[in-house]
Design a protein around this motif. Structure first.
Motif, PDB file in Angstrom:
ATOM      1  N   THR A 392       0.845  -1.186   0.000  1.00 11.14           N
ATOM      2  CA  THR A 392       0.000   0.000   0.000  1.00 11.14           C
ATOM      3  C   THR A 392       0.884   1.241   0.000  1.00 11.14           C
ATOM      4  O   THR A 392       1.781   1.378   0.839  1.00 11.14           O
ATOM      5  CB  THR A 392      -0.905   0.018   1.247  1.00 11.14           C
ATOM      6  N   LEU A 393       0.621   2.162  -0.941  1.00 10.64           N
ATOM      7  CA  LEU A 393       1.409   3.388  -1.073  1.00 10.64           C
ATOM      8  C   LEU A 393       0.481   4.590  -1.211  1.00 10.64           C
ATOM      9  O   LEU A 393      -0.704   4.438  -1.513  1.00 10.64           O
ATOM     10  CB  LEU A 393       2.332   3.307  -2.298  1.00 10.64           C
ATOM     11  N   THR A 398       6.237   6.817  -6.268  1.00 11.24           N
ATOM     12  CA  THR A 398       7.102   6.435  -7.387  1.00 11.24           C
ATOM     13  C   THR A 398       7.750   5.085  -7.071  1.00 11.24           C
ATOM     14  O   THR A 398       7.640   4.577  -5.948  1.00 11.24           O
ATOM     15  CB  THR A 398       8.212   7.484  -7.575  1.00 11.24           C
ATOM     16  N   PRO A 399       8.462   4.489  -8.045  1.00  8.88           N
ATOM     17  CA  PRO A 399       9.190   3.245  -7.740  1.00  8.88           C
ATOM     18  C   PRO A 399      10.178   3.407  -6.588  1.00  8.88           C
ATOM     19  O   PRO A 399      10.424   2.461  -5.835  1.00  8.88           O
ATOM     20  CB  PRO A 399       9.910   2.933  -9.058  1.00  8.88           C
ATOM     21  N   LEU A 400      10.743   4.597  -6.444  1.00  7.00           N
ATOM     22  CA  LEU A 400      11.685   4.843  -5.349  1.00  7.00           C
ATOM     23  C   LEU A 400      10.958   4.810  -4.000  1.00  7.00           C
ATOM     24  O   LEU A 400      11.473   4.268  -3.014  1.00  7.00           O
ATOM     25  CB  LEU A 400      12.367   6.192  -5.561  1.00  7.00           C
ATOM     26  N   ASP A 401       9.748   5.373  -3.945  1.00  2.48           N
ATOM     27  CA  ASP A 401       8.940   5.256  -2.729  1.00  2.48           C
ATOM     28  C   ASP A 401       8.644   3.788  -2.419  1.00  2.48           C
ATOM     29  O   ASP A 401       8.661   3.368  -1.260  1.00  2.48           O
ATOM     30  CB  ASP A 401       7.614   6.014  -2.899  1.00  2.48           C
ATOM     31  N   PRO A 425      11.482   5.124 -15.817  1.00  6.61           N
ATOM     32  CA  PRO A 425      12.204   6.088 -14.967  1.00  6.61           C
ATOM     33  C   PRO A 425      11.752   6.003 -13.511  1.00  6.61           C
ATOM     34  O   PRO A 425      10.598   5.659 -13.223  1.00  6.61           O
ATOM     35  CB  PRO A 425      11.824   7.448 -15.581  1.00  6.61           C
ATOM     36  N   LEU A 426      12.655   6.347 -12.600  1.00  3.94           N
ATOM     37  CA  LEU A 426      12.324   6.320 -11.177  1.00  3.94           C
ATOM     38  C   LEU A 426      11.306   7.396 -10.800  1.00  3.94           C
ATOM     39  O   LEU A 426      10.759   7.371  -9.696  1.00  3.94           O
ATOM     40  CB  LEU A 426      13.589   6.498 -10.336  1.00  3.94           C
ATOM     41  N   LYS A 456      10.850  15.393  -8.550  1.00  4.06           N
ATOM     42  CA  LYS A 456       9.741  14.474  -8.247  1.00  4.06           C
ATOM     43  C   LYS A 456      10.172  12.999  -8.216  1.00  4.06           C
ATOM     44  O   LYS A 456       9.475  12.122  -8.711  1.00  4.06           O
ATOM     45  CB  LYS A 456       8.588  14.675  -9.232  1.00  4.06           C
ATOM     46  N   TYR A 457      11.351  12.757  -7.653  1.00  3.81           N
ATOM     47  CA  TYR A 457      11.759  11.362  -7.460  1.00  3.81           C
ATOM     48  C   TYR A 457      10.949  10.693  -6.364  1.00  3.81           C
ATOM     49  O   TYR A 457      10.705   9.490  -6.400  1.00  3.81           O
ATOM     50  CB  TYR A 457      13.248  11.287  -7.099  1.00  3.81           C
ATOM     51  N   LEU A 458      10.560  11.475  -5.364  1.00  8.08           N
ATOM     52  CA  LEU A 458       9.856  10.934  -4.199  1.00  8.08           C
ATOM     53  C   LEU A 458       8.541  11.668  -3.989  1.00  8.08           C
ATOM     54  O   LEU A 458       8.492  12.906  -4.032  1.00  8.08           O
ATOM     55  CB  LEU A 458      10.721  11.068  -2.935  1.00  8.08           C
TER      56      LEU A 458
END
Length: 726
Positions: A392-393, A398-401, A425-426, A456-458
């Protein structure tokens, strides 16, 4: 044509004559006889849904969702022939029908089972899609006896753990009991047959018996003059077995095989109805419960009594007010929560489900579901790991999260991700149902760019906290070195090489140059804050990207405030308080954040807490200003745009200029002149562009977005402004 008319009459008998509905029937009939192994026919599903009084668009979409139609009737073809709404419904139904990620190792875990249910609900843009999916499962179960034993067990197990509880949550009893009974029949055939044999009448017999009881009750109630509503249905086989198993009693000791529920307006009428019933039938004293006088711990209220009807058959009667019923079905005493052990749903998702339950319960208009928005809203997304677990997110994850949610070390070592089998992309925003695989180094550390909110990576504050914590743990010298490099890079990008470091130290309230660099290196000061401060030094008259230019007069309470008092533009009476995290002072650029129960908190616009808000949280930002700004601004005007020179260095490729121009368009930037030079020897291209941009643009964020364009090596901008004090 007779076959088409027959199908039409079964499905659309309660709807006006409709050419599109007839056309959908024709298309579905055409493929209904084609051999497709184990494929459920959409006509059978639509017939099931017709009994639920679903709207015309959903029934048409169901007919068009037949698997045999997918090749010749794609989204665009259906949209052209039937409209966008029906095409989107068909696409959603097909997506759920193709979702095959049920694995025994996942659904054997109760927590993962619950996440699976919530994921399926969150996957649909319209709740009607889930209702159609449930009907597809009923139709599949009806045909399951023709399948191999392993398939029967798998489908029945999935149904019992996933789909029957979903039907229960949506309040669709007609589907729920059949999903439970049929799955029970295949999972425990001997027990099912034994319970069925023990019942003293078949289902139709029990239903007929209840109808007679209801008829007698209606006659009594009409003579009393009380306004009422009565509903009733017999218990189904699975429910009977569960109660026998739970209470460890034989079937003849169960008194609620037949149940009737009576709704009235007031508590007094509840007891009047109870008196009428007990004067007409004898009742079993041990089974009488007055939950109105003594409510259950969860607030549930109702009167329960078991009467002895004709042929000495017991009938449970529940008496309650409409308000009690609403509380039991949609409030903290919700029956489905009681049945499922009180598990907590995503709050937004739960509100959406309650709305649909109410629409289904009081639906006398077949097109009601089409007229009222039935979109499911969820605060979370649900994605799948390579090991088939569901994570759960938050919505903007993102994939990094995802990597940091699995394990902090995996997040630190993450360097790439596969989403549904493709390297992405991450910065890709994940959506419910995505399968994510993290590509990581054996040893590695976070990238400082991950803390840059512009990139906006995270999307999750917890992930950002983990990255900051990692940098905080590094030795002081390495953080100072990294911070100084970051400062030099940003000053170079903005053509601010002569920027006195002392001004930055003062701006960020640091004790020394080393402390300033260390804060940059640790991520306590991020790139957006730094770029905003440099931008203001270049041109002090500029506001940041969230700047406010008031154009209203001050009246009432705001006019009586001190010069440095902040207020909400348009609503000066609202309570405000200064945020302790950034301590804004008069003339700081500020923004308001609407809190829960504490009014509006005033932050500096470059406050880290504001810059790191999620997209959802940013909706709670509100325009505020200092009272004195209005007086200071009288008779003055600021330029709405400024001129600047933009410099880009990149490796040449096809489409490079187009992609750069797309970024300029996104930022509403006007290109005045451009000069491009390509060096054939090393394949580099340098661009110089004279541009006109909004005076309130966040230039750091603009340059960050440009640097995300493929093949761009570096960017810089010259605002052509005379520098002055921050």
């Amino acid at each position: 044509m007779n076959a088409v008319q027959s199908v039409y009459s079964k499905i659309f008998s309660t709807h006006p004559q409709d050419a599109l509905a007839l056309k959908a029937c024709e298309i579905a009939v055409e493929v209904s006889h084609e051999p497709h192994e184990r494929f459920v026919k959409s006509i059978d599903v639509a017939v099931i849904l017709a009994d639920l009084k679903l709207d015309r668009d959903t029934l048409i979409a169901t007919l068009l969702s037949d698997m045999a139609l997918e090749v010749d009737y794609g989204f665009e073809q259906i949209k052209a022939a039937f409209g966008k709404n029906i095409a989107e419904l068909v696409e959603g139904i097909r997506r759920l029908n193709h979702f095959k990620d049920f694995r025994s190792n996942r659904i054997s875990n109760e927590e993962q089972t619950e996440r699976m249910r919530q994921m399926l609900l969150a996957m649909v843009s319209d709740i009607r899609i889930m209702i159609v999916k449930l009907a597809y499962r009923v139709a599949r179960l009806r045909l399951l006896k023709h399948e191999p034993e392993t398939v029967r067990q798998q489908i029945a197990y999935e149904t019992q753990l996933i789909f029957a509880p979903l039907a229960n949550r949506l309040g669709i009893a007609q589907l729920k009991w059949e999903l439970e009974d049929l799955s029970f029949r295949f999972l425990q055939p001997d027990t099912y047959q034994e319970v069925a044999r023990q019942l003293d009448a078949n289902r139709k017999g029990r239903e007929a018996y209840i109808e007679k009881v209801i008829h007698t009750l209606k006659e009594m109630m009409q003579q009393s003059g009380i306004d009422f509503h009565i509903s009733g249905r017999p218990k189904h086989i699975y429910s009977i077995w569960k109660k026998m198993y739970r209470k460890k009693v034989p079937i003849d000791e169960l008194y609620d095989l037949r149940a009737v529920r009576i709704y009235v307006d007031t508590v007094q009428q509840c007891y009047e109805v109870l008196g009428l019933i007990h004067s007409r039938w004898s009742y079993i004293r041990e089974e009488f419960d007055d939950y109105i006088a003594s409510p259950k711990e969860n607030g549930y209220q109702s009167i329960h009594t078991v009467i002895v009807g004709a042929e000495d058959k017991p009938v449970e009667v529940q008496i309650r007010t409409y308000e009690m019923h609403h509380h039991a079905e949609f409030g903290v005493a919700a029956h489905w929560r009681y049945k499922e052990g009180g598990k907590k749903l995503d709050p937004s998702l739960e509100n959406s489900i309650n709305l649909v339950r109410q629409m289904l319960e009081y639906n006398d208009n077949p097109d009601l579901l089409n007229e009222i928005s039935t979109e499911l809203l969820s605060e979370h997304i649900y994605v799948i790991t390579p090991e088939d677990d569901i994570v759960t997110l938050s919505q903007d994850a993102t994939p990094l999260d995802f990597a940091y949610q699995i394990h902090t070390e995996l997040g630190h070592r993450c360097r790439g991700a596969k989403i549904n089998g493709k390297i992405m992309p991450l910065t890709t925003r994940l959506k419910t149902g995505d399968r994510v695989e993290i590509l990581a180094l054996k040893t590695g550390s976070p990238n400082r760019n991950w803390l840059n909110p512009n990139l906006k990576y995270l999307g999750n504050s917890r992930s950002r906290a983990k990255v900051r914590h990692w940098f905080n743990q590094q030795n002081r010298e390495s953080n100072i070195e990294a911070g100084e490099a970051l400062f030099i890079k940003e000053a170079k990008r903005l053509h601010a090489k002569e920027l006195p470091i002392a001004l930055m130290i003062e701006r960020f309230k640091m004790d020394s140059e080393e402390a300033f660099y260390e804060a940059l290196g640790k991520g306590k000061i991020n790139e957006r804050q730094l770029a905003d401060a440099i931008q203001k030094w270049i041109n002090p008259s500029l506001k940041s990207s969230r700047s406010i230019k008031p154009s209203v007069s001050i009246t009432g309470e705001a006019s009586r405030r001190t010069e440095s008092s902040p207020f909400v533009i348009g609503s000066p009476q609202l309570k405000t308080q200064l945020a302790p995290c950034c301590n804004p002072v008069s003339q700081d650029d500020i923004v308001g954040y609407v809190t829960r129960g504490r009014g509006v908190t005033i932050h500096r616009q470059d406050c880290a807490n504001i810059l790191n808000l999620t997209d959802e949280e940013q909706r709670r930002l509100i325009e505020v200003a200092w009272t004195g700004e209005f007086n200071d601004a009288e008779g003055k005007s600021e330029a709405d745009t400024i001129d600047a020179s933009l410099n880009l260095l990149a490796f040449d490729r096809k489409g490079l200029l187009r992609d750069v121009m797309m970024v300029l368009t996104d930022w509403d930037i006007n290109l005045i002149h451009s000069d491009t030079h390509t060096d054939k020897t090393d394949g580099t291209v340098s661009m110089t562009m004279d541009i006109e941009l909004d005076a309130h643009s966040n230039i750091g964020a603009f340059l960050d977005q440009l640097e995300q364009v493929k093949n761009i090596v570096s960017t810089s901008i010259n605002l052509n402004q005379k520098p002055s004090a921050v």
